[in-house]
Design a protein around this motif. Structure first.
Motif, PDB file in Angstrom:
ATOM      1  N   ASN A 167      36.807  63.403  35.201  1.00  0.00           N
ATOM      2  CA  ASN A 167      35.772  64.376  34.860  1.00  0.00           C
ATOM      3  C   ASN A 167      36.258  65.361  33.808  1.00  0.00           C
ATOM      4  OD1 ASN A 167      34.649  67.343  35.610  1.00  0.00           O
ATOM      5  ND2 ASN A 167      33.025  65.824  35.833  1.00  0.00           N
ATOM      6  N   GLN A 168      37.427  65.926  34.011  1.00  0.00           N
ATOM      7  CA  GLN A 168      37.928  66.939  33.082  1.00  0.00           C
ATOM      8  C   GLN A 168      38.376  66.332  31.760  1.00  0.00           C
ATOM      9  OE1 GLN A 168      37.446  70.106  33.598  1.00  0.00           O
ATOM     10  NE2 GLN A 168      36.564  69.564  35.597  1.00  0.00           N
ATOM     11  N   ARG A 169      38.845  65.090  31.809  1.00  0.00           N
ATOM     12  CA  ARG A 169      39.188  64.415  30.554  1.00  0.00           C
ATOM     13  C   ARG A 169      37.942  64.245  29.694  1.00  0.00           C
ATOM     14  NH1 ARG A 169      42.933  59.942  31.552  1.00  0.00           N
ATOM     15  NH2 ARG A 169      41.330  59.244  33.006  1.00  0.00           N
ATOM     16  N   GLU A 170      36.815  63.929  30.331  1.00  0.00           N
ATOM     17  CA  GLU A 170      35.571  63.779  29.586  1.00  0.00           C
ATOM     18  C   GLU A 170      35.106  65.119  29.031  1.00  0.00           C
ATOM     19  OE1 GLU A 170      32.803  61.564  27.696  1.00  0.00           O
ATOM     20  OE2 GLU A 170      34.520  60.873  28.883  1.00  0.00           O
ATOM     21  N   VAL A 171      35.325  66.198  29.785  1.00  0.00           N
ATOM     22  CA  VAL A 171      34.972  67.530  29.298  1.00  0.00           C
ATOM     23  C   VAL A 171      35.779  67.862  28.040  1.00  0.00           C
ATOM     24  CG1 VAL A 171      35.075  70.002  29.802  1.00  0.00           C
ATOM     25  CG2 VAL A 171      34.241  68.401  31.547  1.00  0.00           C
ATOM     26  N   VAL A 172      37.079  67.583  28.086  1.00  0.00           N
ATOM     27  CA  VAL A 172      37.930  67.872  26.927  1.00  0.00           C
ATOM     28  C   VAL A 172      37.546  66.981  25.751  1.00  0.00           C
ATOM     29  CG1 VAL A 172      40.293  67.838  26.059  1.00  0.00           C
ATOM     30  CG2 VAL A 172      39.827  68.734  28.341  1.00  0.00           C
ATOM     31  N   ARG A 173      37.258  65.706  26.005  1.00  0.00           N
ATOM     32  CA  ARG A 173      36.814  64.814  24.923  1.00  0.00           C
ATOM     33  C   ARG A 173      35.571  65.388  24.245  1.00  0.00           C
ATOM     34  NH1 ARG A 173      38.030  59.472  24.238  1.00  0.00           N
ATOM     35  NH2 ARG A 173      35.864  59.130  23.643  1.00  0.00           N
ATOM     36  N   ASN A 174      34.641  65.866  25.037  1.00  0.00           N
ATOM     37  CA  ASN A 174      33.423  66.447  24.464  1.00  0.00           C
ATOM     38  C   ASN A 174      33.749  67.679  23.633  1.00  0.00           C
ATOM     39  OD1 ASN A 174      31.773  64.510  25.609  1.00  0.00           O
ATOM     40  ND2 ASN A 174      31.336  65.721  27.438  1.00  0.00           N
ATOM     41  N   GLU A 175      34.696  68.488  24.102  1.00  0.00           N
ATOM     42  CA  GLU A 175      35.099  69.665  23.324  1.00  0.00           C
ATOM     43  C   GLU A 175      35.673  69.252  21.974  1.00  0.00           C
ATOM     44  OE1 GLU A 175      37.698  72.354  25.224  1.00  0.00           O
ATOM     45  OE2 GLU A 175      36.374  72.756  26.920  1.00  0.00           O
ATOM     46  N   VAL A 176      36.494  68.201  21.973  1.00  0.00           N
ATOM     47  CA  VAL A 176      37.083  67.736  20.719  1.00  0.00           C
ATOM     48  C   VAL A 176      35.986  67.352  19.733  1.00  0.00           C
ATOM     49  CG1 VAL A 176      38.497  65.950  19.648  1.00  0.00           C
ATOM     50  CG2 VAL A 176      39.239  67.005  21.788  1.00  0.00           C
ATOM     51  N   PHE A 177      34.976  66.654  20.205  1.00  0.00           N
ATOM     52  CA  PHE A 177      33.882  66.248  19.320  1.00  0.00           C
ATOM     53  C   PHE A 177      33.063  67.456  18.858  1.00  0.00           C
ATOM     54  CE2 PHE A 177      34.656  61.983  21.009  1.00  0.00           C
ATOM     55  CZ  PHE A 177      34.516  61.219  19.860  1.00  0.00           C
ATOM     56  N   VAL A 178      32.728  68.344  19.808  1.00  0.00           N
ATOM     57  CA  VAL A 178      31.865  69.479  19.480  1.00  0.00           C
ATOM     58  C   VAL A 178      32.583  70.491  18.605  1.00  0.00           C
ATOM     59  CG1 VAL A 178      30.631  71.458  20.453  1.00  0.00           C
ATOM     60  CG2 VAL A 178      30.415  69.206  21.515  1.00  0.00           C
ATOM     61  N   ASN A 179      33.839  70.789  18.924  1.00  0.00           N
ATOM     62  CA  ASN A 179      34.542  71.887  18.258  1.00  0.00           C
ATOM     63  C   ASN A 179      35.382  71.462  17.064  1.00  0.00           C
ATOM     64  OD1 ASN A 179      33.493  73.608  20.187  1.00  0.00           O
ATOM     65  ND2 ASN A 179      35.286  73.459  21.508  1.00  0.00           N
ATOM     66  N   VAL A 180      35.674  70.164  16.923  1.00  0.00           N
ATOM     67  CA  VAL A 180      36.543  69.721  15.837  1.00  0.00           C
ATOM     68  C   VAL A 180      35.882  68.597  15.031  1.00  0.00           C
ATOM     69  CG1 VAL A 180      38.801  68.767  15.217  1.00  0.00           C
ATOM     70  CG2 VAL A 180      38.619  70.398  17.100  1.00  0.00           C
ATOM     71  N   ILE A 181      35.699  67.448  15.641  1.00  0.00           N
ATOM     72  CA  ILE A 181      35.278  66.266  14.892  1.00  0.00           C
ATOM     73  C   ILE A 181      33.900  66.445  14.276  1.00  0.00           C
ATOM     74  CG2 ILE A 181      34.750  63.802  15.070  1.00  0.00           C
ATOM     75  CD1 ILE A 181      36.903  63.597  17.218  1.00  0.00           C
ATOM     76  N   ASN A 182      32.972  66.996  15.014  1.00  0.00           N
ATOM     77  CA  ASN A 182      31.595  67.145  14.522  1.00  0.00           C
ATOM     78  C   ASN A 182      31.297  68.561  14.033  1.00  0.00           C
ATOM     79  OD1 ASN A 182      31.049  64.468  15.154  1.00  0.00           O
ATOM     80  ND2 ASN A 182      30.345  64.971  17.224  1.00  0.00           N
ATOM     81  N   GLN A 183      32.311  69.324  13.742  1.00  0.00           N
ATOM     82  CA  GLN A 183      32.148  70.718  13.336  1.00  0.00           C
ATOM     83  C   GLN A 183      32.652  70.894  11.904  1.00  0.00           C
ATOM     84  OE1 GLN A 183      30.738  74.157  13.608  1.00  0.00           O
ATOM     85  NE2 GLN A 183      31.187  73.579  15.726  1.00  0.00           N
ATOM     86  N   PRO A 184      31.866  71.494  11.017  1.00  0.00           N
ATOM     87  CA  PRO A 184      32.396  71.780   9.678  1.00  0.00           C
ATOM     88  C   PRO A 184      33.674  72.615   9.778  1.00  0.00           C
ATOM     89  CG  PRO A 184      30.040  72.219   9.776  1.00  0.00           C
ATOM     90  CD  PRO A 184      30.477  71.959  11.190  1.00  0.00           C
ATOM     91  N   TYR A 185      34.685  72.229   9.041  1.00  0.00           N
ATOM     92  CA  TYR A 185      35.983  72.900   9.006  1.00  0.00           C
ATOM     93  C   TYR A 185      36.718  72.824  10.353  1.00  0.00           C
ATOM     94  CZ  TYR A 185      33.360  75.121   5.197  1.00  0.00           C
ATOM     95  OH  TYR A 185      32.554  75.351   4.110  1.00  0.00           O
ATOM     96  N   GLY A 186      36.227  72.035  11.307  1.00  0.00           N
ATOM     97  CA  GLY A 186      36.754  72.066  12.666  1.00  0.00           C
ATOM     98  C   GLY A 186      38.262  71.901  12.733  1.00  0.00           C
ATOM     99  N   GLY A 187      38.929  72.931  13.220  1.00  0.00           N
ATOM    100  CA  GLY A 187      40.371  72.884  13.428  1.00  0.00           C
ATOM    101  C   GLY A 187      41.221  72.955  12.175  1.00  0.00           C
ATOM    102  N   TRP A 188      40.596  73.183  11.011  1.00  0.00           N
ATOM    103  CA  TRP A 188      41.365  73.094   9.763  1.00  0.00           C
ATOM    104  C   TRP A 188      42.524  74.072   9.708  1.00  0.00           C
ATOM    105  CZ3 TRP A 188      40.867  76.711   5.377  1.00  0.00           C
ATOM    106  CH2 TRP A 188      40.120  77.845   5.690  1.00  0.00           C
ATOM    107  N   ILE A 189      42.320  75.288  10.202  1.00  0.00           N
ATOM    108  CA  ILE A 189      43.344  76.309   9.977  1.00  0.00           C
ATOM    109  C   ILE A 189      44.295  76.456  11.159  1.00  0.00           C
ATOM    110  CG2 ILE A 189      42.059  78.310  10.866  1.00  0.00           C
ATOM    111  CD1 ILE A 189      42.998  79.732   8.196  1.00  0.00           C
ATOM    112  N   TRP A 190      43.887  75.998  12.347  1.00  0.00           N
ATOM    113  CA  TRP A 190      44.795  76.133  13.487  1.00  0.00           C
ATOM    114  C   TRP A 190      45.308  74.799  13.995  1.00  0.00           C
ATOM    115  CZ3 TRP A 190      43.381  74.281  18.377  1.00  0.00           C
ATOM    116  CH2 TRP A 190      42.045  73.905  18.528  1.00  0.00           C
ATOM    117  N   ILE A 191      44.783  73.685  13.492  1.00  0.00           N
ATOM    118  CA  ILE A 191      45.350  72.367  13.788  1.00  0.00           C
ATOM    119  C   ILE A 191      45.973  71.776  12.525  1.00  0.00           C
ATOM    120  CG2 ILE A 191      44.871  69.992  14.485  1.00  0.00           C
ATOM    121  CD1 ILE A 191      42.695  70.968  16.294  1.00  0.00           C
ATOM    122  N   ASP A 192      45.166  71.620  11.478  1.00  0.00           N
ATOM    123  CA  ASP A 192      45.632  70.935  10.268  1.00  0.00           C
ATOM    124  C   ASP A 192      46.753  71.690   9.561  1.00  0.00           C
ATOM    125  OD1 ASP A 192      43.712  69.000  10.728  1.00  0.00           O
ATOM    126  OD2 ASP A 192      42.210  69.962   9.464  1.00  0.00           O
TER     127      ASP A 192
END
Length: 476
Positions: A167-192
């Motif tokens: 359950n929680q793995r799916e929650v985190v997967r969704n966060e990755v998509f919502v906050n990074v993969i499908n987000q303009p500039y997602g994670g550029w300055i604190w991940i990339d």
């Protein structure tokens, strides 16, 4: 996940999402402190936070701070595991486990912890940072003992099973998509940017988590992670507010002392080699509508004279509308509507323990090239590297820093206060350092500012990350 400060308007939502709904610590300040109000009210650096420090036989460090100004108690439990020391091949595991700790415990099935907190009129949340994972609550003082019992229950026996892991793995997967993969500039300055700037895997991997690593995480991995990092000898508990210190310590001893200490933690080398050549990285972003630019410089070692100088340089160059980079890049050149940045964008200049970047970022108009922006940025920074800052400018930087500090600790939730107390206990074994917070800054001179800028703001100590639009061909 809650942020302790936003990066810029619209960017707070791009960062790790909260496990539980709660107000951001910065949203609950009782008074807005500015350099002007600090000066007008005559606030001095000679303040004192009540600090009582103890260690239980199992290694759990306990910090108590009595303050009856608001009839609530704030509880924070910090574990010494964050992005840096999660296992290889399990990127994002520290954050995944943060979610798992909200899945219930032996005596509090899933949802009961929240019911306990919200039923008392309180709030709770958790976050994962570079060097720790924390869990915190603010409740009326008469609910304190119940919260301490609940935190002890999940430290002793969290609910780790296949269903909750899935359950929680799916929650985190969704966060990755919502906050990074499908987000303009997602994670550029604190991940990339950290991935491009750092050489050591512990500082340069994808902190949010590679999806294949998240999918591969097993229940055995979760149990091993808990056994290794969630032991009392790798934890700090802070209780601040309208409390009785002796009674609170006795309650903590009652609930936590029987939890066995864990094995000695493995030694992890997080050091970074000295950077001697400028680095460049490019991210093509099909979702972005304007190009972006981030520049990261490696920081001096935490606690050194140069570290304190860099914190004041940050105030001079990037913090506030009066900062030099805002004046040159925004007001004079008109490259963008704002410049943002700082030291430790996932926290503050005090709550980390390892290599760190000082970062400047901006989303700029498409008509300007990277060369345009960097030419102006270099000229502004070169002024600090070449000329002595005036005593007036240095004093203003100290005043701005003091106002930021009061804005952090002077909140009704006390989240900023307990964060500093926990960090100083965990990293320095000295939570009373909060009462000496300004000593290092008082020793900074214009000469030290210039020497620090010459060494740490040299182009060969930086990484430049360019975010390009999908239709850009890479030429300027």
């Amino acid at each position: 996940m809650t942020l302790y400060r936003g990066l810029a308007t619209g960017f707070g939502a791009l960062l790790l999402a909260a496990c539980q709904p709660a107000s951001s610590p910065d949203d609950t300040a009782t008074t807005e402190m500015t350099p002007e109000t600090v000066a007008e009210t005559g606030l001095s650096t000679d303040f004192t936070v009540d600090v009582s420090y103890h260690e239980l036989d199992n290694g759990l460090r306990v910090v108590l701070s009595e303050d009856a100004s608001v009839p609530t108690a704030t509880v924070a439990v910090y574990y010494g595991v964050g992005f840096r020391n999660e296992p290889r091949g399990r990127t994002g595991f520290a954050h995944l486990f943060e979610h798992l700790m909200f899945a219930g415990s032996e005596n509090l099935p899933h949802g009961a912890f929240d019911t306990l907190i919200y039923g008392s009129g309180g709030v709770n949340n958790g976050s994962t940072r570079y060097d720790f994972t924390n869990y915190f609550e603010v409740v009326p003082s008469n609910a304190l003992n119940a919260v301490l019992w609940a935190e002890a229950d999940r430290m002793r026996a969290p609910n780790l099973d296949e269903a909750q892991l899935d359950n929680q793995r799916e929650v985190v997967r969704n966060e990755v998509f919502v906050n990074v993969i499908n987000q303009p500039y997602g994670g550029w300055i604190w991940i990339d940017l950290p991935m491009a700037a750092n050489e050591n895997w512990h500082n340069s991997h994808n902190f949010y988590g590679d999806l294949t690593d998240l999918d591969a995480a097993s229940l055995e991995d979760a149990q091993a992670f808990f056994n290794q990092f969630y032991a009392p000898n790798n934890a700090v508990i802070v209780v601040a507010g309208a409390i009785d210190r002796d009674a609170t310590l006795a309650t903590i001893e009652q609930y936590f002392s029987a939890i066995p200490a864990g094995d000695a933690l493995p030694e992890i080398d997080t050091s970074e080699p000295r950077q001697e050549e400028e680095k460049f990285a490019v991210r093509d972003d099909p979702l972005a509508n304007q190009p972006a630019l981030a520049v990261g410089y490696h920081m001096p070692e935490r606690g050194t004279p140069e570290y304190y100088a860099m914190i004041l340089i940050d105030q001079l160059l990037v913090q506030g509308d009066d900062s030099r980079l805002n004046q040159s890049l925004v007001n004079e050149e008109g490259f963008a509507s704002g410049v943002f940045g700082g030291i430790n964008l996932l926290g503050n200049a005090f709550n980390y323990d390892g290599p760190m970047l000082w970062t400047v970022g901006m989303i700029h108009d498409s008509e300007f090239t990277v060369s345009d922006v960097m030419t102006s940025l270099d000229a502004t920074i070169e002024g600090v590297r070449t000329d002595l800052v005036s005593e007036a400018d240095l004093e203003r930087a100290r005043t701005k820093l003091l106002s930021d500090f009061y804005g952090t600790v002077d909140t009704s939730t006390r989240f900023g206060l307990v964060d500093l107390l926990a960090s100083f206990a965990m990293f320095d074994d000295d939570p009373s350092r909060i009462n000496r917070i300004t000593e290092g800054f008082e020793q900074v001179t214009p000469e030290l500012i210039r020497a620090t800028a010459q060494d740490y703001l040299r182009p060969t100590n930086r990484t430049v990350l360019e975010v390009r639009l999908a239709d850009e061909d890479g030429t300027e």
